[in-house]
Scaffold this active site. Structure first.
Site, PDB file in Angstrom:
ATOM      1  N   ALA A 154       0.830  -1.213   0.000  1.00  0.00           N
ATOM      2  CA  ALA A 154       0.000   0.000   0.000  1.00  0.00           C
ATOM      3  C   ALA A 154       0.863   1.262   0.000  1.00  0.00           C
ATOM      4  O   ALA A 154       0.494   2.274  -0.608  1.00  0.00           O
ATOM      5  CB  ALA A 154      -0.936   0.003   1.210  1.00  0.00           C
TER       6      ALA A 154
ATOM      7  N   GLY B 139      -5.754  -6.661   0.610  1.00  0.00           N
ATOM      8  CA  GLY B 139      -6.260  -5.615   1.491  1.00  0.00           C
ATOM      9  C   GLY B 139      -5.335  -4.414   1.496  1.00  0.00           C
ATOM     10  O   GLY B 139      -4.697  -4.110   0.484  1.00  0.00           O
ATOM     11  N   GLU B 140      -5.302  -3.707   2.621  1.00  0.00           N
ATOM     12  CA  GLU B 140      -4.420  -2.535   2.807  1.00  0.00           C
ATOM     13  C   GLU B 140      -4.854  -1.332   1.983  1.00  0.00           C
ATOM     14  O   GLU B 140      -4.233  -0.268   2.071  1.00  0.00           O
ATOM     15  CB  GLU B 140      -2.966  -2.836   2.409  1.00  0.00           C
ATOM     16  CG  GLU B 140      -2.307  -3.986   3.095  1.00  0.00           C
ATOM     17  CD  GLU B 140      -0.855  -4.175   2.634  1.00  0.00           C
ATOM     18  OE1 GLU B 140      -0.380  -3.401   1.775  1.00  0.00           O
ATOM     19  OE2 GLU B 140      -0.195  -5.088   3.163  1.00  0.00           O
ATOM     20  N   GLY B 141      -5.857  -1.489   1.135  1.00  0.00           N
ATOM     21  CA  GLY B 141      -6.225  -0.430   0.197  1.00  0.00           C
ATOM     22  C   GLY B 141      -5.551  -0.561  -1.152  1.00  0.00           C
ATOM     23  O   GLY B 141      -5.679   0.323  -2.006  1.00  0.00           O
TER      24      GLY B 141
END
Lengths: 349, 349
Positions: free
Chosen positions: A97, A315-317
């Site tokens: 990210a 995930g994490e954006g």
């Protein structure tokens, strides 16, 4: 509860008149009508949110980090200490990210909303810890109603502050070892689904861990019982980061800032937020279809179509960051393309 | 023929050993193994092309522009003069490709390889006209063998020059009113398909124009007969821009520069190039699935999976420009992410 109520009361739908005008503008740009496909939908919806012309140059990614009591049941491939380690990795710039936020020109804020440990002197992590991890959802509500609201308000107020500071596109990400377990439980509770049929492998667990994870979701749902109100589901099954992201979605809608949702965890938060107000969805852009087993099904039940489908499950954006490039493209095309008249191009024969 | 032969002789496959080493590197970065999905495939293949670390910072888009004799049969929604007008629009900066090239940080070169008209003093268009439009493919070969080779070499030499100048990622786009007709004919000739079953609406034609277009493709194929060699198909049915783009694909493979293919037209060129040498495909990245009717089928027959699927059908390199962002993301992740060791993150438990 007051900040949440105020934000919910402030939500108005995207402006249908402005969106129709946006489509009329798109139709006189130098291209066949509709030939930019979903980029035209994006541009028009952004106009419905922001007014014309749309713009997403100032992007802010908020990554909410928290631990999960249920992780002690061996439902993840990684030890729980990785939650804290990855929070540090985000701010030091070495996580996926971090890299993609630099590429996107997005600011990155890491918020400790419930890490099970002290962060010491690690610079750059925002401290908003509601409690050290959720309770084990197999035996107890994850959060009290008060704790859940507190986590929601962390996300809500942070997003409202970003909007006030002139950010014109929000992105959310999550980090929390074990958090596909509560997200799966939320999905099952919202839609009455069977854990064995929807529970996936998260970070990449083996068959034995998957069996433990299915068992954990089943126990949580049995304990949870027939409660259907979205905030009840969130407090009973959810994680602190999921609650905070729910708050971000409400704030985005209230302040009319587009919000790019990431993958499985953030979609669970979006699903809760969309039940809290019927127009929250107008402001959400689903960045990608995750490779996590039931994400595609969650998106279908929300009747939304993700922008990207790259087999990612991090995930994490990270998916939101990649998709934000498409929102930016849509805005630039809307603002910078010639019209048939200004470009000296003949209309269709 | 000599430049084409020399380039074909220079092609070597992507380096399998380097790709395996790239996957080993990706597996120790701070993320679950494989969780970046197709971005990991992209990074590894780029390493197999370029060596480690991969990089696509210097991007060059080449848009080849040409007219088509068959356009006089009413197979497009736009008049043929739009080809020349759009070439000017590209260099003036008002076309979709101009906007997205600025966003991508890609240089943009517009090449007149066969516009049916004089461009006058319009600055910035590269003049490499082989002839003014192709012949009508319903009654004649589009190009002589010599004209076809000349167009291929235009693309070939331009791409080789870009590679020598240090460009590390090429992108191709097309502009030519009527050019989905020859591209469809090429697709049918390569795979023995029925025009009625695969011919699509291009820029957005109505049913009457679609019937004319199916008729034109049928006539072209009947005239073409049983010739199967890729260069025969290209000269008989192809456009000048399609031939030039075929040359770019050969040059990209010969000079080991990744090439991002755009939509329907550029895929037809890629299909010809992939038949000219078995390792051309190692160097191609298919940017998106176009909304043009049979593009999905063309991609499936090539056994390639496009990166994006946004319902676009514009050409010009617009899909390639958007996809290049994903190649860039893959490179940055490969180069900039921490390893578990350097990032202080625990491996899986």
């Amino acid at each position: 509860l007051a900040p949440l109520r105020a934000a919910l009361d402030a939500i108005r739908p995207a402006d249908a008149t402005a969106m129709a005008a946006a489509h009329a503008h798109l139709d006189v740009l130098t291209k066949p009508v509709g030939s930019l496909g979903r980029l035209e939908e994006l541009a028009a919806r952004l106009v419905g949110i922001q007014g014309a012309p749309p713009h997403v140059a100032r992007k802010a990614l908020l990554i909410f980090v928290a631990d999960h009591g249920v992780a002690s049941r061996g439902v993840s491939a990684f030890p729980a200490e990785v939650t804290r380690q990855m929070a540090c990795n985000f701010v030091r710039g070495g996580a996926a990210a971090s890299v993609l936020a630099r590429q996107a020109g997005a600011s990155l804020t890491v918020i400790d909303v419930g890490i099970d440990g002290e962060l010491g002197s690690e610079a750059g992590i925002l401290h908003a810890k509601v409690r050290r991890a959720t309770r084990d959802i197999c035996v107890s509500d994850a959060l009290t109603e008060q704790e859940c609201l507190q986590a929601i308000v962390v996300g809500l107020e942070l997003a409202l502050a970003r909007a006030s500071a002139g950010v014109d596109c929000l992105l959310v990400g999550d980090m929390g070892i074990g958090n596909t377990t509560p997200a799966t439980a939320i999905f099952c509770a919202l839609h009455g689904l069977s854990p064995a049929e929807v529970t996936g492998r998260g970070t990449g667990i083996d068959d034995a861990a998957l069996a433990r994870k299915v068992d954990a979701v089943e126990r949580a749902l049995a304990r949870h019982g027939p409660r259907h109100a979205p905030l009840e589901i969130l407090a009973s099954l959810g994680g602190l980061e999921i609650a905070a992201i729910t708050g971000v979605a409400i704030a985005a809608a209230a302040s009319r800032v587009p919000l790019v949702i990431d993958g499985f965890i953030t979609t669970a938060a979006a699903a809760i937020a969309m039940q809290l107000h019927p127009h929250v969805g107008d402001f959400l852009f689903f960045g990608h279809r995750s490779n996590e087993r039931s994400h595609a099904g969650m998106l279908e039940r929300l009747e939304v179509k993700p922008l990207l489908d790259l087999g990612m499950r991090l995930g994490e954006g990270t998916g939101a960051l990649l998709a934000a490039h498409l929102l930016d493209a849509a805005c630039r095309l809307y603002r910078e393309m010639s019209t048939f008249a200004s470009g000296g191009v003949s209309m269709r024969s």
